[in-house]
Design a protein around this motif. Structure first.
Motif, mmCIF file in Angstrom:
data_model
loop_
_atom_site.group_PDB
_atom_site.id
_atom_site.type_symbol
_atom_site.label_atom_id
_atom_site.label_comp_id
_atom_site.label_asym_id
_atom_site.label_seq_id
_atom_site.Cartn_x
_atom_site.Cartn_y
_atom_site.Cartn_z
ATOM 1 N N GLU A 17 45.844 122.483 -87.412
ATOM 2 C CA GLU A 17 46.139 121.118 -87.879
ATOM 3 C C GLU A 17 45.331 120.088 -87.097
ATOM 4 O O GLU A 17 44.782 119.157 -87.671
ATOM 5 N N TRP A 18 45.264 120.242 -85.769
ATOM 6 C CA TRP A 18 44.509 119.303 -84.935
ATOM 7 C C TRP A 18 43.032 119.326 -85.311
ATOM 8 O O TRP A 18 42.401 118.284 -85.493
ATOM 9 N N ALA A 19 42.462 120.530 -85.416
ATOM 10 C CA ALA A 19 41.039 120.663 -85.736
ATOM 11 C C ALA A 19 40.730 120.084 -87.114
ATOM 12 O O ALA A 19 39.692 119.442 -87.314
ATOM 13 N N ASP A 20 41.630 120.265 -88.054
ATOM 14 C CA ASP A 20 41.431 119.719 -89.401
ATOM 15 C C ASP A 20 41.422 118.192 -89.364
ATOM 16 O O ASP A 20 40.583 117.549 -89.997
ATOM 17 N N ARG A 21 42.313 117.600 -88.586
ATOM 18 C CA ARG A 21 42.355 116.129 -88.465
ATOM 19 C C ARG A 21 41.075 115.586 -87.819
ATOM 20 O O ARG A 21 40.646 114.473 -88.120
ATOM 21 N N GLN A 22 40.464 116.356 -86.933
ATOM 22 C CA GLN A 22 39.248 115.911 -86.230
ATOM 23 C C GLN A 22 38.004 115.965 -87.118
ATOM 24 O O GLN A 22 36.980 115.393 -86.775
ATOM 25 N N GLN A 23 38.075 116.677 -88.231
ATOM 26 C CA GLN A 23 36.940 116.861 -89.143
ATOM 27 C C GLN A 23 35.710 117.377 -88.373
ATOM 28 O O GLN A 23 34.624 116.798 -88.424
ATOM 29 N N LEU A 24 35.903 118.470 -87.682
ATOM 30 C CA LEU A 24 34.848 119.045 -86.851
ATOM 31 C C LEU A 24 33.707 119.600 -87.688
ATOM 32 O O LEU A 24 33.913 120.103 -88.790
ATOM 33 N N ASP A 25 32.494 119.521 -87.144
ATOM 34 C CA ASP A 25 31.308 120.095 -87.794
ATOM 35 C C ASP A 25 31.120 121.560 -87.414
ATOM 36 O O ASP A 25 30.483 122.320 -88.132
ATOM 37 N N ALA A 26 31.625 121.941 -86.245
ATOM 38 C CA ALA A 26 31.508 123.307 -85.742
ATOM 39 C C ALA A 26 32.563 123.490 -84.656
ATOM 40 O O ALA A 26 33.116 122.519 -84.138
ATOM 41 N N ILE A 27 32.818 124.741 -84.323
ATOM 42 C CA ILE A 27 33.753 125.056 -83.245
ATOM 43 C C ILE A 27 33.022 125.941 -82.246
ATOM 44 O O ILE A 27 32.385 126.925 -82.617
ATOM 45 N N HIS A 28 33.133 125.583 -80.968
ATOM 46 C CA HIS A 28 32.495 126.337 -79.892
ATOM 47 C C HIS A 28 33.581 127.059 -79.103
ATOM 48 O O HIS A 28 34.491 126.426 -78.583
ATOM 49 N N VAL A 29 33.507 128.380 -79.057
ATOM 50 C CA VAL A 29 34.461 129.146 -78.257
ATOM 51 C C VAL A 29 33.773 129.585 -76.976
ATOM 52 O O VAL A 29 32.580 129.862 -76.949
ATOM 53 N N HIS A 30 34.562 129.644 -75.912
ATOM 54 C CA HIS A 30 33.997 129.927 -74.600
ATOM 55 C C HIS A 30 34.725 131.080 -73.922
ATOM 56 O O HIS A 30 34.632 131.262 -72.728
ATOM 57 N N THR A 31 35.494 131.825 -74.678
ATOM 58 C CA THR A 31 36.241 132.938 -74.120
ATOM 59 C C THR A 31 36.443 134.003 -75.191
ATOM 60 O O THR A 31 36.648 133.673 -76.356
ATOM 61 N N PRO A 32 36.374 135.281 -74.829
ATOM 62 C CA PRO A 32 36.604 136.332 -75.810
ATOM 63 C C PRO A 32 38.086 136.665 -75.965
ATOM 64 O O PRO A 32 38.449 137.507 -76.763
ATOM 65 N N GLY A 33 38.948 135.994 -75.221
ATOM 66 C CA GLY A 33 40.370 136.291 -75.251
ATOM 67 C C GLY A 33 41.086 135.648 -76.433
ATOM 68 O O GLY A 33 40.476 135.293 -77.443
ATOM 69 N N PRO A 34 42.395 135.482 -76.315
ATOM 70 C CA PRO A 34 43.195 134.948 -77.418
ATOM 71 C C PRO A 34 42.737 133.571 -77.914
ATOM 72 O O PRO A 34 42.729 133.311 -79.110
ATOM 73 N N MET A 35 42.318 132.692 -77.009
ATOM 74 C CA MET A 35 41.876 131.361 -77.442
ATOM 75 C C MET A 35 40.553 131.444 -78.189
ATOM 76 O O MET A 35 40.323 130.703 -79.143
ATOM 77 N N GLY A 36 39.677 132.345 -77.776
ATOM 78 C CA GLY A 36 38.426 132.556 -78.504
ATOM 79 C C GLY A 36 38.679 133.072 -79.906
ATOM 80 O O GLY A 36 38.055 132.633 -80.868
ATOM 81 N N LEU A 37 39.616 134.004 -80.032
ATOM 82 C CA LEU A 37 39.992 134.519 -81.342
ATOM 83 C C LEU A 37 40.603 133.416 -82.199
ATOM 84 O O LEU A 37 40.294 133.289 -83.386
#
Length: 64
Positions: A17-37
């Motif tokens: 919901e937060w990411a949708d409200r931000q209207q992001l162009d891309a998402i950058h993940v920095h961890t292979p763990g649960p948050m990266g997933l």
């Protein structure tokens, strides 16, 4: 699992919901763990590119 690294499940619905409200162009993940997933799932759901960087030496980490 290492004792000093507990597994935490991120709140996927809230993050989506937060990411949708931000209207992001891309998402950058920095961890292979649960948050990266979670970041990968949110990017797929929002149909935006997902970029990832990792700084862990996985072969050495797995040996421990």
């Amino acid at each position: 699992m290492l004792r000093d690294q507990p597994l935490t499940i991120p709140p996927l619905a809230e993050i989506l919901e937060w990411a949708d409200r931000q209207q992001l162009d891309a998402i950058h993940v920095h961890t292979p763990g649960p948050m990266g997933l979670c970041g990968w799932l949110v990017a797929k759901m929002l149909r935006v590119p997902v970029l990832g960087t990792y700084h862990t030496d996985f072969p050495q980490y797995v040996q421990k």
